[in-house]
Scaffold this active site. Structure first.
Site, PDB file in Angstrom:
ATOM      1  N   CYS A 110       0.865  -1.194   0.000  1.00 47.40           N
ATOM      2  CA  CYS A 110       0.000   0.000   0.000  1.00 47.40           C
ATOM      3  C   CYS A 110       0.894   1.233   0.000  1.00 47.40           C
ATOM      4  O   CYS A 110       2.014   1.198   0.500  1.00 47.40           O
ATOM      5  CB  CYS A 110      -0.891  -0.039   1.246  1.00 47.40           C
ATOM      6  SG  CYS A 110      -1.869   1.449   1.554  1.00 47.40           S
ATOM      7  N   SER A 166       0.782   3.667   1.873  1.00 51.97           N
ATOM      8  CA  SER A 166       1.155   4.083   3.239  1.00 51.97           C
ATOM      9  C   SER A 166       2.484   3.446   3.642  1.00 51.97           C
ATOM     10  O   SER A 166       3.260   4.048   4.384  1.00 51.97           O
ATOM     11  CB  SER A 166       0.062   3.713   4.243  1.00 51.97           C
ATOM     12  OG  SER A 166      -1.157   4.284   3.869  1.00 51.97           O
ATOM     13  N   HIS A 207       5.014   5.614   2.059  1.00 48.67           N
ATOM     14  CA  HIS A 207       5.181   6.916   2.741  1.00 48.67           C
ATOM     15  C   HIS A 207       6.236   6.809   3.841  1.00 48.67           C
ATOM     16  O   HIS A 207       6.916   7.777   4.144  1.00 48.67           O
ATOM     17  CB  HIS A 207       3.863   7.378   3.366  1.00 48.67           C
ATOM     18  CG  HIS A 207       2.795   7.754   2.380  1.00 48.67           C
ATOM     19  ND1 HIS A 207       3.067   8.210   1.116  1.00 48.67           N
ATOM     20  CD2 HIS A 207       1.449   7.756   2.471  1.00 48.67           C
ATOM     21  CE1 HIS A 207       1.924   8.461   0.481  1.00 48.67           C
ATOM     22  NE2 HIS A 207       0.927   8.192   1.283  1.00 48.67           N
ATOM     23  N   HIS A 223       0.867  -3.915   6.031  1.00 47.40           N
ATOM     24  CA  HIS A 223      -0.339  -3.828   6.879  1.00 47.40           C
ATOM     25  C   HIS A 223      -1.584  -4.284   6.117  1.00 47.40           C
ATOM     26  O   HIS A 223      -2.692  -4.066   6.585  1.00 47.40           O
ATOM     27  CB  HIS A 223      -0.513  -2.393   7.385  1.00 47.40           C
ATOM     28  CG  HIS A 223      -0.721  -1.395   6.278  1.00 47.40           C
ATOM     29  ND1 HIS A 223       0.317  -0.932   5.500  1.00 47.40           N
ATOM     30  CD2 HIS A 223      -1.840  -0.810   5.808  1.00 47.40           C
ATOM     31  CE1 HIS A 223      -0.154  -0.095   4.605  1.00 47.40           C
ATOM     32  NE2 HIS A 223      -1.477  -0.012   4.758  1.00 47.40           N
ATOM     33  N   CYS A 275      -6.556  -3.527   3.953  1.00 52.44           N
ATOM     34  CA  CYS A 275      -6.399  -2.061   3.986  1.00 52.44           C
ATOM     35  C   CYS A 275      -7.038  -1.391   2.779  1.00 52.44           C
ATOM     36  O   CYS A 275      -8.106  -0.831   2.882  1.00 52.44           O
ATOM     37  CB  CYS A 275      -4.948  -1.610   4.102  1.00 52.44           C
ATOM     38  SG  CYS A 275      -4.864   0.191   4.161  1.00 52.44           S
TER      39      CYS A 275
HETATM   40  P1  CND Z   1      -1.241   5.012  -5.206  1.00 51.25           P
HETATM   41  O1  CND Z   1       0.109   5.607  -5.208  1.00 51.25           O
HETATM   42  O2  CND Z   1      -1.445   3.665  -5.794  1.00 51.25           O
HETATM   43  O3  CND Z   1      -2.260   6.005  -5.938  1.00 51.25           O
HETATM   44  C1  CND Z   1      -2.156   7.397  -5.902  1.00 51.25           C
HETATM   45  C2  CND Z   1      -2.616   7.931  -7.251  1.00 51.25           C
HETATM   46  O4  CND Z   1      -2.602   9.363  -7.187  1.00 51.25           O
HETATM   47  C3  CND Z   1      -1.702   7.534  -8.413  1.00 51.25           C
HETATM   48  O5  CND Z   1      -2.483   6.940  -9.444  1.00 51.25           O
HETATM   49  C4  CND Z   1      -1.079   8.860  -8.849  1.00 51.25           C
HETATM   50  O6  CND Z   1      -0.833   8.910 -10.252  1.00 51.25           O
HETATM   51  C5  CND Z   1      -2.132   9.862  -8.429  1.00 51.25           C
HETATM   52  N1  CND Z   1      -1.619  11.204  -8.227  1.00 51.25           N
HETATM   53  C6  CND Z   1      -0.435  11.595  -7.693  1.00 51.25           C
HETATM   54  N2  CND Z   1      -0.339  12.936  -7.682  1.00 51.25           N
HETATM   55  C7  CND Z   1      -1.485  13.414  -8.218  1.00 51.25           C
HETATM   56  C8  CND Z   1      -1.978  14.734  -8.477  1.00 51.25           C
HETATM   57  N3  CND Z   1      -1.263  15.818  -8.162  1.00 51.25           N
HETATM   58  N4  CND Z   1      -3.208  14.854  -9.033  1.00 51.25           N
HETATM   59  C9  CND Z   1      -3.941  13.753  -9.375  1.00 51.25           C
HETATM   60  N5  CND Z   1      -3.518  12.480  -9.143  1.00 51.25           N
HETATM   61  C10 CND Z   1      -2.302  12.324  -8.576  1.00 51.25           C
HETATM   62  O7  CND Z   1      -1.736   5.046  -3.679  1.00 51.25           O
HETATM   63  P2  CND Z   1      -2.859   4.183  -2.907  1.00 51.25           P
HETATM   64  O8  CND Z   1      -4.077   4.117  -3.731  1.00 51.25           O
HETATM   65  O9  CND Z   1      -2.257   2.948  -2.345  1.00 51.25           O
HETATM   66  O10 CND Z   1      -3.101   5.152  -1.655  1.00 51.25           O
HETATM   67  C11 CND Z   1      -3.655   6.437  -1.855  1.00 51.25           C
HETATM   68  C12 CND Z   1      -3.591   7.246  -0.570  1.00 51.25           C
HETATM   69  O11 CND Z   1      -4.415   6.622   0.422  1.00 51.25           O
HETATM   70  C13 CND Z   1      -2.190   7.289   0.052  1.00 51.25           C
HETATM   71  O12 CND Z   1      -1.974   8.582   0.595  1.00 51.25           O
HETATM   72  C14 CND Z   1      -2.272   6.258   1.141  1.00 51.25           C
HETATM   73  O13 CND Z   1      -1.310   6.472   2.139  1.00 51.25           O
HETATM   74  C15 CND Z   1      -3.673   6.519   1.608  1.00 51.25           C
HETATM   75  C16 CND Z   1      -4.265   5.469   2.510  1.00 51.25           C
HETATM   76  C17 CND Z   1      -5.158   5.905   3.480  1.00 51.25           C
HETATM   77  C18 CND Z   1      -5.722   5.001   4.346  1.00 51.25           C
HETATM   78  C19 CND Z   1      -6.717   5.447   5.370  1.00 51.25           C
HETATM   79  O14 CND Z   1      -7.022   4.695   6.289  1.00 51.25           O
HETATM   80  N6  CND Z   1      -7.302   6.643   5.241  1.00 51.25           N
HETATM   81  C20 CND Z   1      -5.400   3.660   4.235  1.00 51.25           C
HETATM   82  N7  CND Z   1      -4.530   3.257   3.287  1.00 51.25           N
HETATM   83  C21 CND Z   1      -3.968   4.129   2.418  1.00 51.25           C
HETATM   84 ZN    ZN Z   2      -2.867   0.985   3.576  1.00 48.58          ZN
END
Ligand code: CND
Ligand code: ZN
Ligand code: ZN
Length: 378
Positions: free
Chosen positions: A47, A49, A52, A68, A178
């Site tokens: 993921c 995260s 990050h 996770h 997740c």
């Molecule tokens: P992933 O990196 O796969 O997707 C992110 C997407 O965003 C990619 O397709 C990028 O091309 C796109 N992107 C990047 N910059 C921009 C921009 N400026 N404008 C438009 N699109 C853009 O990430 P993921 O899907 O695995 O995770 C997404 C987020 O969710 C990430 O921050 C992760 O840490 C978070 C997350 C949150 C939670 C929670 O509990 N809230 C749980 N898991 C993950």
């Molecule tokens: Zn996650």
């Protein structure tokens, strides 16, 4: 021969410091103490995260075993454990559900106060008793989000594991641990997307596409995907996006484009990237008077947002939630049952399957925007 009660030596991916590759090491995994569970990991997704932490934008104690989003089988249990037993198929829960804290007892809340994320002063990287079960080269290694699944065996608190259907395919349902649960729940139960509504989803990675699946399940009429990587658009459309936009194709800010093309703004917007500029753009994309915007992406550490509060004054709602709002121990088994009943797909989210030893390749694919989810198999 039973391994219960003994230290297990196995392979794990240790991150010794940020901005370095993960290192496959032999680690010792101590037996579970009271109210703890040792799990043999069978599959684990990668993921954002996790990444990050590697990039340094999410601060946790080092060295650490990340991971996770996994599924596995209980190897042994500590004294007093009643909700799982050896041999059970389980999903480790990066957001626990103790059932006793103020948030668990609140009908709406899900961010359990036992979540290490909520520790005053930031994550501690240890289990609830204040210690780690991992050592490597004589040094204690930290846990991550109470789960640490980039290892052949892990130990978690009983609050951080849920038993699932014995027939569930572990190499798929790990995503429910997740990314899928987070995205899908953000749409259906945090935002409470309504039938016929218009939604915008910023970020079409594994979590954002799961938001798209949730919006479609909730009956949204129009689902607009936004991403700077157009390679994500085909999959987004397959999963329910009705249109996709690349902000780089427009002269004006994407929020203005969205407001124009929807006659004033969307009903629901989701930021699923983890950037301040897109959080504000998602809020501004909502219709005044009733629009709801949800922060799903993990905010970058130590950064603050300045925004025009007229956006809120004019009747938009800005919300955030971890883990799709699910009370984890109750809900994750139900989500697995819903998957088994074919209520939603997971296969389209899994673009790569790699042996655990190739974990760094999995991270490279994510960073290069080439994968949605890589599932590591053990
Ligand atoms: P992933 O990196 O796969 O997707 C992110 C997407 O965003 C990619 O397709 C990028 O091309 C796109 N992107 C990047 N910059 C921009 C921009 N400026 N404008 C438009 N699109 C853009 O990430 P993921 O899907 O695995 O995770 C997404 C987020 O969710 C990430 O921050 C992760 O840490 C978070 C997350 C949150 C939670 C929670 O509990 N809230 C749980 N898991 C993950
Ligand atoms: Zn996650
Ligand atoms: Zn709790």
């Amino acid at each position: 021969m039973s391994t219960a009660g003994k230290v297990i030596r196995c392979r794990a991916a240790v991150l010794w410091e940020p901005r370095k590759p993960l290192s496959i090491e032999e680690v010792e995994v101590a037996p579970p103490k009271a109210l703890e569970v040792r799990i043999k990991i069978v599959s684990s997704g990668i993921c954002s995260s996790d990444d990050h932490v590697v990039s340094g934008s999410l601060k946790v104690p080092f060295p650490v075993i990340l991971g996770h989003e996994a599924a596995g089988i209980v190897e042994s249990i500590g004294d007093g454990v009643t909700t799982v037993k050896p041999g059970d198929k389980v999903i480790p829960l990066p957001n626990p559900q103790c059932g006793k804290c103020r948030v668990c007892k609140h009908p709406e809340g899900n961010l359990c106060l036992k979540n290490d994320w909520c520790s005053p002063g930031g994550p501690t990287g240890v289990l609830q008793d204040g210690t780690s079960r991992f050592t490597c080269r004589g040094q204690a290694i930290h846990h991550f989000l109470g789960t640490s699944t980039f290892t052949e065996f892990t130990v978690v608190d009983e609050d951080s594991v849920a038993r699932i259907d014995a027939a569930a395919p572990l190499e798929k349902v790990c995503l429910i641990g997740c990314g899928f649960a987070t995205g899908y729940g953000s749409a259906i139960q945090v935002a409470k997307v309504t039938p016929g509504s218009t939604c915008a989803v910023f970020g079409l990675g594994g979590v954002g596409l799961s938001v798209v699946v949730g919006c479609r399940a909730a009956g949204a009429a129009r689902i607009i995907g936004v991403d700077i990587n157009k390679d994500k658009f085909a999959k987004a459309k397959e999963l329910g996006a009705t249109e996709c936009l690349n902000p780089r194709d427009f002269e004006k800010p994407i929020q203005e484009v969205l407001v124009e093309m929807t006659g004033g703004g969307v009903d629901f917007s989701f930021e699923v990237i983890g950037r301040l500029d897109t959080m504000e753009a998602a809020l501004a994309s909502c219709h005044m008077g009733y629009g709801v915007s949800l922060v799903v992406g993990v905010p970058p550490g130590a950064q603050k947002l300045t925004f025009d509060p007229i956006l809120l004054f004019n009747g938009r709602t800005w919300k955030g939630a971890v883990y799709g709002g699910w009370k984890s121990k109750d809900s994750i088994p139900k989500l697995v049952s819903d998957f088994m009943a074919k209520k939603f797909p997971l296969d389209p989210l899994i673009t790569h399957v790699l042996p655990f030893g190739q974990i760094n390749k999995g991270f490279d694919l994510l960073r290069a925007g080439k994968s949605i989810r890589t599932v590591l198999t053990f």
